[in-house]
Write a protein that holds these residues in place. Structure first.
Motif, PDB file in Angstrom:
ATOM      1  N   ILE A 111       0.825  -1.153   0.100  1.00 40.23           N
ATOM      2  CA  ILE A 111      -0.053   0.051   0.075  1.00 40.23           C
ATOM      3  C   ILE A 111       0.836   1.359   0.250  1.00 40.23           C
ATOM      4  O   ILE A 111       0.557   2.264  -0.825  1.00 40.23           O
ATOM      5  N   PHE A 112       1.931   1.044   0.683  1.00 46.54           N
ATOM      6  CA  PHE A 112       2.838   2.578   0.817  1.00 46.54           C
ATOM      7  C   PHE A 112       3.115   2.893  -0.463  1.00 46.54           C
ATOM      8  O   PHE A 112       3.126   4.286  -0.794  1.00 46.54           O
ATOM      9  N   PRO A 113       3.832   2.134  -1.575  1.00 46.73           N
ATOM     10  CA  PRO A 113       4.113   2.775  -2.745  1.00 46.73           C
ATOM     11  C   PRO A 113       2.933   3.213  -3.495  1.00 46.73           C
ATOM     12  O   PRO A 113       2.812   4.200  -4.291  1.00 46.73           O
ATOM     13  N   LEU A 114       1.669   2.585  -3.341  1.00 43.03           N
ATOM     14  CA  LEU A 114       0.630   2.944  -4.061  1.00 43.03           C
ATOM     15  C   LEU A 114       0.157   4.549  -3.497  1.00 43.03           C
ATOM     16  O   LEU A 114      -0.265   5.557  -4.111  1.00 43.03           O
ATOM     17  N   VAL A 115       0.250   4.658  -2.096  1.00 38.75           N
ATOM     18  CA  VAL A 115       0.166   6.224  -1.666  1.00 38.75           C
ATOM     19  C   VAL A 115       0.732   7.143  -2.221  1.00 38.75           C
ATOM     20  O   VAL A 115       0.672   8.148  -2.417  1.00 38.75           O
TER      21      VAL A 115
END
Length: 206
Positions: A111-115
């Protein structure tokens, strides 16, 4: 206390030599300890009061660091012990919670890269909206100029056109003059550099 530390060290060394003692302040302590505690040498220039403060601060910081490391080791051991006891008493619950924790960590990893990509996309959309607004404002200003130009009479149009021509011509002349000034300055600098180089080479040849 406000005199340089090297002054006191040299006095102490001279006193010891006069008394027949060969050991100095620098050789009495290990060099590694001297570097860690910032203990001064004969070349130190700051005052004795600052040296004492620096040494006390360094010793306190080293002690605090050691205490933090010790607490970290103790907490790690306690946590490992607690997890071991919990896993031994409740193996099914421990396995379920461990699986949930690992799944949450995997989701966080994805999720962090998507954020980050989402924030980047939001910034690009904001820039796009800003450019569109600027384009609309420019088109509106152009239309207002056209409306204002159509509302003028022939005489006013001629006067406005003459003023615009004069303004553009004066701007062209001023830009041309400024460019010529820059060229003259660059030529002067180049000539001065050549003259300096020639003088140095002539002196080196002599």
């Amino acid at each position: 206390l406000l005199l340089p530390v090297g002054f006191f060290i040299r006095i102490a060394d001279e006193t010891k030599r006069y008394a027949g003692v060969e050991i100095t302040m620098e050789s009495a302590v290990d060099h590694e300890t001297l570097e860690q505690l910032h203990v001064i040498t004969a070349k130190t220039k700051y005052c004795l009061l600052y040296a004492l403060f620096l040494r006390r601060y360094t010793i306190a910081s080293m002690a605090a660091t050691d205490a933090i490391l010790i607490k970290k080791k103790i907490l790690t051991k306690r946590l490992a012990r607690f997890l071991g006891i919990f896993a031994f008493k409740h193996p099914i619950t421990f396995r379920r919670r461990l699986r949930r924790t690992l799944t949450a960590l995997r989701w966080i990893k994805y999720i962090f890269p998507l954020v980050g990509q989402g924030n980047k996309l939001i910034g690009q959309l904001k820039n796009l909206r800003k450019r569109q607004k600027q384009q609309k404002d420019a088109e509106m200003a152009k239309k207002m100029k056209q409306v204002k130009w159509r509302s003028l009479s022939k005489k006013q149009r001629r006067e406005t056109a003459a003023i615009m021509l004069q303004r553009d011509f004066r701007g062209y002349k001023s830009r041309k003059a400024y460019k010529a000034i820059l060229e003259v300055r660059a030529a002067k600098k180049k000539a001065a550099a050549i003259k300096i180089q020639a003088t140095l080479r002539r002196k080196a040849a002599e």
